[in-house]
Design a protein around this motif. Sequence first.
Motif, PDB file in Angstrom:
ATOM      1  N   THR A 190      14.406  28.248 -11.029  1.00 18.80           N
ATOM      2  CA  THR A 190      14.446  27.934  -9.605  1.00 18.80           C
ATOM      3  C   THR A 190      13.353  26.923  -9.255  1.00 18.80           C
ATOM      4  O   THR A 190      13.606  25.942  -8.543  1.00 18.80           O
ATOM      5  N   LYS A 191      12.164  27.162  -9.777  1.00 22.00           N
ATOM      6  CA  LYS A 191      11.052  26.255  -9.509  1.00 22.00           C
ATOM      7  C   LYS A 191      11.348  24.866 -10.072  1.00 22.00           C
ATOM      8  O   LYS A 191      11.104  23.860  -9.401  1.00 22.00           O
ATOM      9  N   GLU A 192      11.887  24.804 -11.275  1.00 21.76           N
ATOM     10  CA  GLU A 192      12.209  23.515 -11.888  1.00 21.76           C
ATOM     11  C   GLU A 192      13.253  22.770 -11.060  1.00 21.76           C
ATOM     12  O   GLU A 192      13.146  21.569 -10.847  1.00 21.76           O
ATOM     13  N   MET A 193      14.253  23.485 -10.549  1.00 23.13           N
ATOM     14  CA  MET A 193      15.292  22.845  -9.727  1.00 23.13           C
ATOM     15  C   MET A 193      14.687  22.335  -8.412  1.00 23.13           C
ATOM     16  O   MET A 193      15.021  21.231  -7.965  1.00 23.13           O
ATOM     17  N   GLU A 194      13.807  23.117  -7.798  1.00 23.05           N
ATOM     18  CA  GLU A 194      13.160  22.682  -6.550  1.00 23.05           C
ATOM     19  C   GLU A 194      12.296  21.445  -6.794  1.00 23.05           C
ATOM     20  O   GLU A 194      12.322  20.498  -6.004  1.00 23.05           O
ATOM     21  N   LEU A 195      11.546  21.473  -7.876  1.00 25.09           N
ATOM     22  CA  LEU A 195      10.691  20.330  -8.196  1.00 25.09           C
ATOM     23  C   LEU A 195      11.519  19.090  -8.525  1.00 25.09           C
ATOM     24  O   LEU A 195      11.158  17.975  -8.145  1.00 25.09           O
ATOM     25  N   ALA A 196      12.636  19.279  -9.212  1.00 25.96           N
ATOM     26  CA  ALA A 196      13.514  18.147  -9.529  1.00 25.96           C
ATOM     27  C   ALA A 196      14.097  17.556  -8.234  1.00 25.96           C
ATOM     28  O   ALA A 196      14.210  16.329  -8.109  1.00 25.96           O
ATOM     29  N   GLU A 197      14.431  18.417  -7.276  1.00 28.89           N
ATOM     30  CA  GLU A 197      14.948  17.926  -6.002  1.00 28.89           C
ATOM     31  C   GLU A 197      13.855  17.173  -5.241  1.00 28.89           C
ATOM     32  O   GLU A 197      14.120  16.114  -4.660  1.00 28.89           O
ATOM     33  N   GLN A 198      12.632  17.686  -5.249  1.00 26.39           N
ATOM     34  CA  GLN A 198      11.520  16.982  -4.613  1.00 26.39           C
ATOM     35  C   GLN A 198      11.316  15.610  -5.267  1.00 26.39           C
ATOM     36  O   GLN A 198      11.068  14.621  -4.575  1.00 26.39           O
ATOM     37  N   LEU A 199      11.419  15.569  -6.577  1.00 26.43           N
ATOM     38  CA  LEU A 199      11.277  14.297  -7.290  1.00 26.43           C
ATOM     39  C   LEU A 199      12.360  13.319  -6.845  1.00 26.43           C
ATOM     40  O   LEU A 199      12.088  12.144  -6.599  1.00 26.43           O
ATOM     41  N   ARG A 200      13.591  13.790  -6.723  1.00 21.64           N
ATOM     42  CA  ARG A 200      14.688  12.914  -6.280  1.00 21.64           C
ATOM     43  C   ARG A 200      14.406  12.374  -4.871  1.00 21.64           C
ATOM     44  O   ARG A 200      14.614  11.185  -4.600  1.00 21.64           O
ATOM     45  N   TYR A 241       0.834  -1.202   0.000  1.00 23.91           N
ATOM     46  CA  TYR A 241       0.000   0.000   0.000  1.00 23.91           C
ATOM     47  C   TYR A 241       0.870   1.253   0.000  1.00 23.91           C
ATOM     48  O   TYR A 241       0.629   2.188  -0.766  1.00 23.91           O
ATOM     49  N   ARG A 242       1.886   1.278   0.865  1.00 21.83           N
ATOM     50  CA  ARG A 242       2.785   2.435   0.908  1.00 21.83           C
ATOM     51  C   ARG A 242       3.530   2.601  -0.417  1.00 21.83           C
ATOM     52  O   ARG A 242       3.749   3.726  -0.884  1.00 21.83           O
ATOM     53  N   LEU A 243       3.919   1.488  -1.017  1.00 17.35           N
ATOM     54  CA  LEU A 243       4.604   1.527  -2.302  1.00 17.35           C
ATOM     55  C   LEU A 243       3.697   2.124  -3.372  1.00 17.35           C
ATOM     56  O   LEU A 243       4.117   2.989  -4.149  1.00 17.35           O
ATOM     57  N   TYR A 244       2.454   1.678  -3.391  1.00 16.03           N
ATOM     58  CA  TYR A 244       1.483   2.203  -4.358  1.00 16.03           C
ATOM     59  C   TYR A 244       1.285   3.709  -4.154  1.00 16.03           C
ATOM     60  O   TYR A 244       1.301   4.478  -5.122  1.00 16.03           O
ATOM     61  N   ALA A 245       1.120   4.134  -2.911  1.00 15.97           N
ATOM     62  CA  ALA A 245       0.931   5.557  -2.618  1.00 15.97           C
ATOM     63  C   ALA A 245       2.171   6.359  -3.022  1.00 15.97           C
ATOM     64  O   ALA A 245       2.060   7.449  -3.613  1.00 15.97           O
ATOM     65  N   GLN A 246       3.352   5.817  -2.743  1.00 19.15           N
ATOM     66  CA  GLN A 246       4.587   6.530  -3.082  1.00 19.15           C
ATOM     67  C   GLN A 246       4.788   6.600  -4.592  1.00 19.15           C
ATOM     68  O   GLN A 246       5.291   7.594  -5.107  1.00 19.15           O
ATOM     69  N   GLU A 247       4.392   5.551  -5.304  1.00 18.37           N
ATOM     70  CA  GLU A 247       4.477   5.599  -6.771  1.00 18.37           C
ATOM     71  C   GLU A 247       3.612   6.726  -7.313  1.00 18.37           C
ATOM     72  O   GLU A 247       3.993   7.418  -8.259  1.00 18.37           O
ATOM     73  N   SER A 248       2.470   6.939  -6.704  1.00 18.23           N
ATOM     74  CA  SER A 248       1.582   8.025  -7.106  1.00 18.23           C
ATOM     75  C   SER A 248       2.242   9.385  -6.839  1.00 18.23           C
ATOM     76  O   SER A 248       2.178  10.286  -7.676  1.00 18.23           O
ATOM     77  N   VAL A 249       2.879   9.514  -5.690  1.00 12.48           N
ATOM     78  CA  VAL A 249       3.578  10.759  -5.356  1.00 12.48           C
ATOM     79  C   VAL A 249       4.711  11.022  -6.351  1.00 12.48           C
ATOM     80  O   VAL A 249       4.889  12.147  -6.833  1.00 12.48           O
ATOM     81  N   VAL A 250       5.458   9.984  -6.673  1.00  7.82           N
ATOM     82  CA  VAL A 250       6.572  10.130  -7.622  1.00  7.82           C
ATOM     83  C   VAL A 250       6.048  10.510  -9.009  1.00  7.82           C
ATOM     84  O   VAL A 250       6.611  11.375  -9.679  1.00  7.82           O
ATOM     85  N   ALA A 251       4.957   9.878  -9.429  1.00 14.77           N
ATOM     86  CA  ALA A 251       4.384  10.196 -10.743  1.00 14.77           C
ATOM     87  C   ALA A 251       3.927  11.652 -10.793  1.00 14.77           C
ATOM     88  O   ALA A 251       4.155  12.356 -11.791  1.00 14.77           O
ATOM     89  N   GLU A 254      11.474  11.999  -3.374  1.00 14.98           N
ATOM     90  CA  GLU A 254      10.362  11.047  -3.425  1.00 14.98           C
ATOM     91  C   GLU A 254      10.790   9.734  -4.082  1.00 14.98           C
ATOM     92  O   GLU A 254      10.344   8.662  -3.685  1.00 14.98           O
ATOM     93  N   GLN A 255      11.680   9.803  -5.062  1.00 14.38           N
ATOM     94  CA  GLN A 255      12.177   8.595  -5.717  1.00 14.38           C
ATOM     95  C   GLN A 255      13.016   7.767  -4.740  1.00 14.38           C
ATOM     96  O   GLN A 255      12.944   6.542  -4.735  1.00 14.38           O
ATOM     97  N   VAL A 256      13.797   8.449  -3.893  1.00 12.92           N
ATOM     98  CA  VAL A 256      14.586   7.742  -2.876  1.00 12.92           C
ATOM     99  C   VAL A 256      13.654   7.018  -1.912  1.00 12.92           C
ATOM    100  O   VAL A 256      13.897   5.857  -1.555  1.00 12.92           O
ATOM    101  N   LYS A 257      12.569   7.685  -1.512  1.00 11.77           N
ATOM    102  CA  LYS A 257      11.597   7.039  -0.622  1.00 11.77           C
ATOM    103  C   LYS A 257      10.995   5.803  -1.298  1.00 11.77           C
ATOM    104  O   LYS A 257      10.839   4.759  -0.660  1.00 11.77           O
ATOM    105  N   LEU A 258      10.659   5.931  -2.566  1.00  9.41           N
ATOM    106  CA  LEU A 258      10.105   4.803  -3.314  1.00  9.41           C
ATOM    107  C   LEU A 258      11.115   3.662  -3.384  1.00  9.41           C
ATOM    108  O   LEU A 258      10.773   2.492  -3.165  1.00  9.41           O
ATOM    109  N   ASP A 259      12.356   3.984  -3.666  1.00  9.94           N
ATOM    110  CA  ASP A 259      13.403   2.957  -3.726  1.00  9.94           C
ATOM    111  C   ASP A 259      13.570   2.254  -2.378  1.00  9.94           C
ATOM    112  O   ASP A 259      13.775   1.028  -2.335  1.00  9.94           O
TER     113      ASP A 259
END
Length: 180
Positions: free
Chosen positions: A138-148, A59-69, A150-155
């Motif tokens: 700046t916004k793109e860099m912040e969003l890219a960092e957030q993506l990284r 369940y957590r994996l599914y939720a995190q995949e949604s966050v990453v997407a 969230e991807q670490v959490k998913l991993d």
Amino acid sequence: MLRSTVLALGVLLFSSTAFGQTASTDSQTLQALLTEVHQLRQDLQTAATAARRAQILIYRLYAQESVVAHASQRVDEAKSVLDELENRKKWSALRIKEYEDTRDRAENATQRKQFDDLISRFKSEMEDLVPVEQEAQTKEMELAEQLRVEQVKLDQLQAELDQLDRVVMSAASRLGSIPH
């Protein structure tokens, strides 16, 4: 399932032959059966705990995949905005170059003045794009960092699920209930 079948069969077989045996053999048989039942109960509890843990992780994996997407989509949108700004800058630079060339060939001062006004307007628009572009970067860099992040959490969740799978498979192979 196999143990419970063996257990039931064992109880039936031992109970029919038990009439002719001594009390100590009955006691030993009963003790072996109790030990087996206790082990089965522990195995069932362990399996139930592992199943619940796996369900929670899935369940957590599914939720995190949604966050990453979602984070990935936001990064793509920010990159799209940057691309659009870059295209606007290039288009304005081309227009400026064309107007400068046309101005240099103009026949009178009025036409040159009109082209100078157009050139000034496009240069002003390009200057106005600079802070917008910086903000978008700046916004793109912040969003890219957030993506990284969230991807670490998913991993990590995937690694936990893989670890749980290895533990369950190891326990099952020790019991001999699952072929490799």
